[in-house]
Write an enzyme that holds these catalytic residues in place. Structure first.
Site, PDB file in Angstrom:
ATOM      1  N   ASP A  10       0.792  -1.248   0.000  1.00 18.14           N
ATOM      2  CA  ASP A  10       0.000   0.000   0.000  1.00 18.14           C
ATOM      3  C   ASP A  10       0.822   1.296   0.000  1.00 18.14           C
ATOM      4  O   ASP A  10       0.465   2.263   0.706  1.00 18.14           O
ATOM      5  CB  ASP A  10      -0.964   0.004   1.196  1.00 18.14           C
ATOM      6  CG  ASP A  10      -1.987  -1.112   1.105  1.00 18.14           C
ATOM      7  OD1 ASP A  10      -1.880  -1.955   0.193  1.00 18.14           O
ATOM      8  OD2 ASP A  10      -2.900  -1.163   1.947  1.00 18.14           O
ATOM      9  N   ASP A  52      -4.541  -0.673  -1.871  1.00 21.03           N
ATOM     10  CA  ASP A  52      -5.888  -0.479  -1.389  1.00 21.03           C
ATOM     11  C   ASP A  52      -6.639   0.096  -2.588  1.00 21.03           C
ATOM     12  O   ASP A  52      -6.202   1.084  -3.179  1.00 21.03           O
ATOM     13  CB  ASP A  52      -5.831   0.545  -0.238  1.00 21.03           C
ATOM     14  CG  ASP A  52      -6.718   0.185   0.924  1.00 21.03           C
ATOM     15  OD1 ASP A  52      -7.026  -1.006   1.112  1.00 21.03           O
ATOM     16  OD2 ASP A  52      -7.099   1.115   1.668  1.00 21.03           O
ATOM     17  N   HIS A  54     -10.358   0.868  -3.382  1.00 25.70           N
ATOM     18  CA  HIS A  54     -11.748   0.883  -2.941  1.00 25.70           C
ATOM     19  C   HIS A  54     -12.705   1.474  -3.981  1.00 25.70           C
ATOM     20  O   HIS A  54     -12.363   2.463  -4.642  1.00 25.70           O
ATOM     21  CB  HIS A  54     -11.881   1.734  -1.671  1.00 25.70           C
ATOM     22  CG  HIS A  54     -11.119   1.222  -0.489  1.00 25.70           C
ATOM     23  ND1 HIS A  54     -11.093  -0.105  -0.133  1.00 25.70           N
ATOM     24  CD2 HIS A  54     -10.362   1.868   0.443  1.00 25.70           C
ATOM     25  CE1 HIS A  54     -10.361  -0.239   0.969  1.00 25.70           C
ATOM     26  NE2 HIS A  54      -9.898   0.940   1.330  1.00 25.70           N
ATOM     27  N   SER A  60     -15.643   0.899   4.571  1.00 25.52           N
ATOM     28  CA  SER A  60     -14.708   1.421   5.573  1.00 25.52           C
ATOM     29  C   SER A  60     -14.743   2.947   5.665  1.00 25.52           C
ATOM     30  O   SER A  60     -14.107   3.534   6.536  1.00 25.52           O
ATOM     31  CB  SER A  60     -13.275   0.973   5.260  1.00 25.52           C
ATOM     32  OG  SER A  60     -12.733   1.704   4.174  1.00 25.52           O
ATOM     33  N   HIS A  71     -10.603   7.103   1.056  1.00 25.43           N
ATOM     34  CA  HIS A  71      -9.204   7.028   0.626  1.00 25.43           C
ATOM     35  C   HIS A  71      -9.036   5.953  -0.439  1.00 25.43           C
ATOM     36  O   HIS A  71      -9.834   5.021  -0.531  1.00 25.43           O
ATOM     37  CB  HIS A  71      -8.296   6.704   1.825  1.00 25.43           C
ATOM     38  CG  HIS A  71      -8.566   5.351   2.412  1.00 25.43           C
ATOM     39  ND1 HIS A  71      -9.622   5.114   3.278  1.00 25.43           N
ATOM     40  CD2 HIS A  71      -7.967   4.147   2.226  1.00 25.43           C
ATOM     41  CE1 HIS A  71      -9.653   3.839   3.605  1.00 25.43           C
ATOM     42  NE2 HIS A  71      -8.664   3.207   2.970  1.00 25.43           N
ATOM     43  N   LYS A  94      -6.810  -4.845  -3.532  1.00 19.27           N
ATOM     44  CA  LYS A  94      -7.591  -5.448  -2.440  1.00 19.27           C
ATOM     45  C   LYS A  94      -8.665  -4.496  -1.935  1.00 19.27           C
ATOM     46  O   LYS A  94      -8.587  -3.292  -2.181  1.00 19.27           O
ATOM     47  CB  LYS A  94      -6.677  -5.872  -1.296  1.00 19.27           C
ATOM     48  CG  LYS A  94      -5.952  -4.718  -0.656  1.00 19.27           C
ATOM     49  CD  LYS A  94      -5.044  -5.192   0.442  1.00 19.27           C
ATOM     50  CE  LYS A  94      -4.181  -4.068   0.963  1.00 19.27           C
ATOM     51  NZ  LYS A  94      -4.922  -2.952   1.559  1.00 19.27           N
ATOM     52  N   GLU A 101     -14.340  -5.215   3.889  1.00 18.04           N
ATOM     53  CA  GLU A 101     -13.036  -4.634   4.191  1.00 18.04           C
ATOM     54  C   GLU A 101     -12.002  -5.738   4.076  1.00 18.04           C
ATOM     55  O   GLU A 101     -12.309  -6.920   4.321  1.00 18.04           O
ATOM     56  CB  GLU A 101     -13.024  -4.022   5.603  1.00 18.04           C
ATOM     57  CG  GLU A 101     -11.676  -3.464   6.069  1.00 18.04           C
ATOM     58  CD  GLU A 101     -11.117  -2.337   5.197  1.00 18.04           C
ATOM     59  OE1 GLU A 101     -10.989  -2.539   3.964  1.00 18.04           O
ATOM     60  OE2 GLU A 101     -10.787  -1.273   5.736  1.00 18.04           O
ATOM     61  N   ALA A 129       0.104   0.418   6.422  1.00 16.20           N
ATOM     62  CA  ALA A 129       0.556   0.866   7.730  1.00 16.20           C
ATOM     63  C   ALA A 129       0.918  -0.375   8.540  1.00 16.20           C
ATOM     64  O   ALA A 129       0.222  -1.383   8.477  1.00 16.20           O
ATOM     65  CB  ALA A 129      -0.556   1.653   8.438  1.00 16.20           C
ATOM     66  N   CYS A 133      -2.433  -2.945   7.421  1.00 15.17           N
ATOM     67  CA  CYS A 133      -2.296  -3.811   6.244  1.00 15.17           C
ATOM     68  C   CYS A 133      -0.986  -4.597   6.219  1.00 15.17           C
ATOM     69  O   CYS A 133      -0.956  -5.728   5.725  1.00 15.17           O
ATOM     70  CB  CYS A 133      -2.491  -2.998   4.981  1.00 15.17           C
ATOM     71  SG  CYS A 133      -4.225  -2.487   4.801  1.00 15.17           S
TER      72      CYS A 133
HETATM   73  C1  VGL Z   1      -4.959   0.682   5.493  1.00 16.65           C
HETATM   74  C2  VGL Z   1      -6.509   1.685   6.843  1.00 16.65           C
HETATM   75  C3  VGL Z   1      -7.457   1.616   5.852  1.00 16.65           C
HETATM   76  C4  VGL Z   1      -3.559   0.193   5.313  1.00 16.65           C
HETATM   77  C5  VGL Z   1      -5.904   0.588   4.499  1.00 16.65           C
HETATM   78  O1  VGL Z   1      -3.102   0.124   4.161  1.00 16.65           O
HETATM   79  O2  VGL Z   1      -2.891  -0.108   6.320  1.00 16.65           O
HETATM   80  N1  VGL Z   1      -5.282   1.225   6.674  1.00 16.65           N
HETATM   81  N2  VGL Z   1      -7.145   1.060   4.680  1.00 16.65           N
HETATM   82 ZN    ZN Z   2      -8.520   1.174   3.006  1.00 17.20          ZN
END
Ligand code: VGL
Ligand code: ZN
Length: 180
Positions: A10, A52, A54, A60, A71, A94, A101, A129, A133
């Site tokens: 990510d 990510d 979406h 989420s 995001h 993903k 989620e 993060a 993830c």
């Molecule tokens: C993530 C929060 C929401 C991540 C993704 O990539 O860690 N964190 N979506």
């Molecule tokens: Zn996300």
């Protein structure tokens, strides 16, 4: 067959300072991630990048009662990669369905199959993060039977104390925390 894969988790504009869901100092690891991509590519490893990805009405998002601001919406600038990926990198999208989620790169994707199909035994994980993830992807990699290494100097968490807890948890489950 590459025995090893680098999984870059990510590394997208919305997770960097100035983005929609910034990981504090997430941009500081960009040079290190790029260096790992070059090094692993050079030794013939499979390079994987998760993103990510979406739909705009993802579960989420706060407007749907979720924990996060909107995001990484598919095909928007915020979802773009901020690291240099080789042309033959495997891109894993993903959390692409509105009502599901998925923090892990393995969840709802072909990642395990692709790794096995390429003869991968060991995976090295970096990105953001750490406590979301990265953690979920690393623990799933273990469940799928891979030997898992976390690249300590190329991950970043949202909250330092949560990141620390996640690192301890990963270590206690058998993930090796390393850096080169
Ligand atoms: C993530 C929060 C929401 C991540 C993704 O990539 O860690 N964190 N979506
Ligand atoms: Zn996300």
């Amino acid at each position: 067959m590459p025995e090893e894969a680098l999984i870059v988790v990510d590394m997208q504009r919305d997770f960097m300072p100035g983005g929609a869901l910034p990981v504090p100092e997430g941009d500081k690891i960009i040079p290190k991630v790029n260096e790992y991509i070059r090094k692993f590519k050079e030794k013939g490893a499979l390079i994987v990048a998760t993103r990510d990805w979406h739909p705009e009405n993802h579960i989420s998002f706060r407007e749907r009662g979720g924990p996060w601001p909107r995001h990484c919406v598919q095909n928007t600038p915020g979802a773009e990669f901020v690291v240099d990926l080789p042309e033959d990198a495997v891109i894993i999208s993903k959390a692409t369905e509105p009502d599901k989620e998925a923090y892990s790169g393995f969840e709802g994707t072909d990642l395990a199959k692709i790794l096995r199909g390429n003869g991968v035994k060991r995976v090295y994980i970096c990105g953001v993060a750490t406590e979301y993830c990265v953690r979920a992807t690393a623990l799933d990699a273990l469940k799928h039977g891979f030997e898992v290494y976390l690249l300590r100097d190329a991950v970043k968490g949202i909250k330092p104390e949560d990141e620390e807890r996640a690192l301890e948890e990963m270590k206690s489950r058998g993930i090796k925390i390393v850096q080169f």
